[in-house]
Design an enzyme around this catalytic site. Structure first.
Site, PDB file in Angstrom:
ATOM      1  N   GLY A 300       0.818  -1.199   0.000  1.00 29.12           N
ATOM      2  CA  GLY A 300       0.000   0.000   0.000  1.00 29.12           C
ATOM      3  C   GLY A 300       0.859   1.258   0.000  1.00 29.12           C
ATOM      4  N   SER A 301       0.388   2.289   0.703  1.00 22.58           N
ATOM      5  CA  SER A 301       0.989   3.623   0.580  1.00 22.58           C
ATOM      6  C   SER A 301       2.405   3.748   1.128  1.00 22.58           C
ATOM      7  CB  SER A 301       0.090   4.649   1.273  1.00 22.58           C
ATOM      8  OG  SER A 301      -1.163   4.727   0.620  1.00 22.58           O
TER       9      SER A 301
END
Length: 578
Positions: A300-301
């Site tokens: 993810g981020s």
């Protein structure tokens, strides 16, 4: 009555034939001759054969086991693993039949075994040796010896003991009943820890007692002691903080890693759930998984800083380049990419601070798939870390030739590839240092570590500023630490279930370093499948990161680099950040 003299006795006057006396004499000489021949045969021609047969029956080579090396933490003052003497209880079944029933019953009670089980072992036929139970503590063995049960004997052996219990379980692993490494450090360094056995050639009686030595004793070579890079204090602090964070959000699992930025040493590595390596019955199931090293996940981020740094490093964008992310939805290659909120126009620092997927997609349009693949590979993704640990995962990074534009975009913000927590923590050392990644180790490092330059020093400096903002008042504010400047990035990723992204199962993570003015540690935290109203990494993993950083820096004696009055108060109303 007539009396006869002694010499006149008729019996004595009987004359035996001469040949009979000669025959008796010859037979006597033949008997003595046969004995002499047999003695010469046994003592001369058959000596080697008879000696071999005697040795086979009474002579034994005893293996002298070496003492397995101890494992210490980095200070050398805390013993993490050592060997303690125990006893193996064994029996000669034929002799044990003379034991009284109450003796066998008491034996079973002391060994914690069922009476039928003990009786079954003692009823084995055609065997002169059978184990009743191994790895029995010395005190219990002494009480058994006092019973003086016929046919019951003892043998010395060693058992591994782990004083830190479940706190160090996934690092140390454990050994089997033969004292051979099965998991963790015990397996990775089994050869060095084991040493080499010695030998002793002896003659034993049928009860197993040594009668005499028949050859010089070859002493064992004891195993080497190991000094790990792990700090026992930091390990306990990380374990405590992670356990509380996991329980607060009712998560299924969690993991944390603490790396020394200067040396590349792994200072702490925690996995939950865990197990007690001293309890053989506890060594089973999912608790054995060293999730920080062997489990891979879509990050993810927390991947976004690497893509942004690449674009800055090769001058595809600058710190002033503007991106219009619109109202939070962006059509790209037939797909809709969304942000959590409407962010409008953002620069690269704003994209990281607001964790904009749309902004990262726009940055990826200025990069080629090969450029991204090359940089991700340099950072260690898709390759096994050189950490000398069994089962360590390489993650997944598909060849760049097979990337479609939409895949290049999703990889820019952390989907479509998989990494381990250790890999991502290692990669963040490039931002904490001058753009170079330091080599990792689980052993205490004496010399200067090697490093690989992956970004320019200027790019690393720019990223430190951006990541400090991303962990600041307008970012993941729950990551802040009183008295210290911290930098980092949160990440939230949906989990794949049956080939599709779940709408209810998430993994929240936070990776960062501190203090920003002179980074000392990188800390990575991931929490898997929280079952609470919050699941964003900035809400569930950032507080754990903050607690670990605070305790670690204070334990390491790192001077604060932020005025206390300048810190923003951390409260539960902090903005949700992906």
């Amino acid at each position: 009555m007539r009396r006869f003299g002694y010499h006149e006795n008729p019996v004595l006057n009987v004359q035996l034939p001469f040949w009979r006396s000669r025959l008796v004499l010859v037979l006597l000489f033949l008997g003595f001759g046969a004995l002499i021949v047999k003695a010469l045969y046994l003592q001369g021609l058959s000596t080697e054969f008879l000696q071999q047969q005697g040795e086979r029956r009474y002579e034994r080579t005893l293996v002298l086991p070496p003492m397995r090396g101890k494992v210490f933490d980095r200070s050398g003052a805390v013993v993490l693993a050592s060997s303690v003497p125990v006893r193996a209880i064994w029996a000669i079944p034929d002799d044990a039949r003379n034991a009284r029933p109450e003796q066998i019953s008491e034996l079973a009670k002391l060994l914690g075994m069922g009476l039928p089980d003990v009786q079954r072992r003692l009823s084995v036929e055609d065997r002169s040796f059978v184990y009743i139970k191994r790895q029995v503590d010395v005190d219990t063995a002494a009480r058994i010896a006092e019973l003086k049960i016929p046919g019951i004997h003892q043998q010395e052996e060693m058992r591994r003991f782990y004083p830190e219990g479940d706190v160090m379980a996934h690092i140390l692993g454990f050994t089997n009943i033969e004292d051979q490494g099965i998991e963790g450090i015990e397996l990775a360094f089994n050869s060095a820890l084991s040493g080499k056995p010695g030998s002793r050639r002896v003659i034993r009686d049928r009860l197993g007692r040594v009668v005499e030595d028949v050859r010089a004793v070859i002493p064992p070579t004891h195993g080497q002691d190991l000094h790990l890079s792990i700090d026992a204090g930091l390990q306990f602090d990380a374990y405590t903080a992670l356990k509380k964070g996991m329980e607060d959000v009712k998560a299924n699992a969690a993991a944390a890693v603490v790396l020394d930025v200067k040396t590349g040493e792994i200072l702490a590595l925690v996995n939950l759930p865990t197990y007690n390596p001293n309890d053989r019955d506890d060594r089973k199931g999912a608790a054995l998984r060293n999730r920080a090293l062997t489990d891979t996940f879509e990050p993810g981020s927390i991947m976004k800083p690497f893509t942004a740094a690449l674009a800055l490093d090769i001058n595809r964008i600058s710190t002033s380049t503007q991106f219009n992310t619109g109202n939070g939805q962006y059509r790209y290659q037939g797909n809709t990419i969304t942000d959590v909120s409407r962010n409008g126009v953002l620069d690269v620092a704003g994209i990281l601070r607001r964790s904009s997927n749309i902004g990262m997609t726009m940055i990826s349009e200025r990069l080629t798939s090969q450029e991204m693949w090359n940089k991700f590979t340099e950072l260690g993704f898709g390759r096994s870390p050189q950490a000398d640990f069994p089962g360590i995962a390489s993650g997944r990074l598909r060849p760049w030739e097979r990337w479609r534009p939409i895949e290049r975009a999703t990889m820019a913000y952390g989907y479509g590839l998989s990494v381990s927590l250790l890999q991502i923590a290692h990669a963040y050392t490039a931002f904490a240092r001058n753009g170079d990644m330091v080599s990792m180790t689980l052993l205490k490092r004496e010399g200067k570590p090697a490093s690989v330059q992956v970004y320019s020093p200027r790019t690393a400096e720019l990223m430190r500023g951006m990541l400090e903002a991303a962990a600041g008042p307008d970012g993941a504010r729950l990551a802040q630490v009183q008295g210290y400047r911290v930098a980092g990035k949160s990440g939230t990723a949906r989990k794949i279930v049956n080939g599709r992204y779940s709408k209810s199962l998430y993994r929240g993570s936070f990776v960062g370093f501190a203090p920003v003015s002179n980074p000392r540690i990188v800390v990575a935290v991931t929490i898997d499948e929280p079952h609470s109203s919050s699941y964003y990494g900035g809400r569930i993993a950032a507080p754990v990161f903050s607690e670990i950083v605070a305790r670690s820096l204070r334990r390491l004696g790192v001077q604060p680099d932020a005025p206390i009055e300048s810190l923003v108060a951390i409260g539960p109303s902090g903005e949700e950040v992906r």
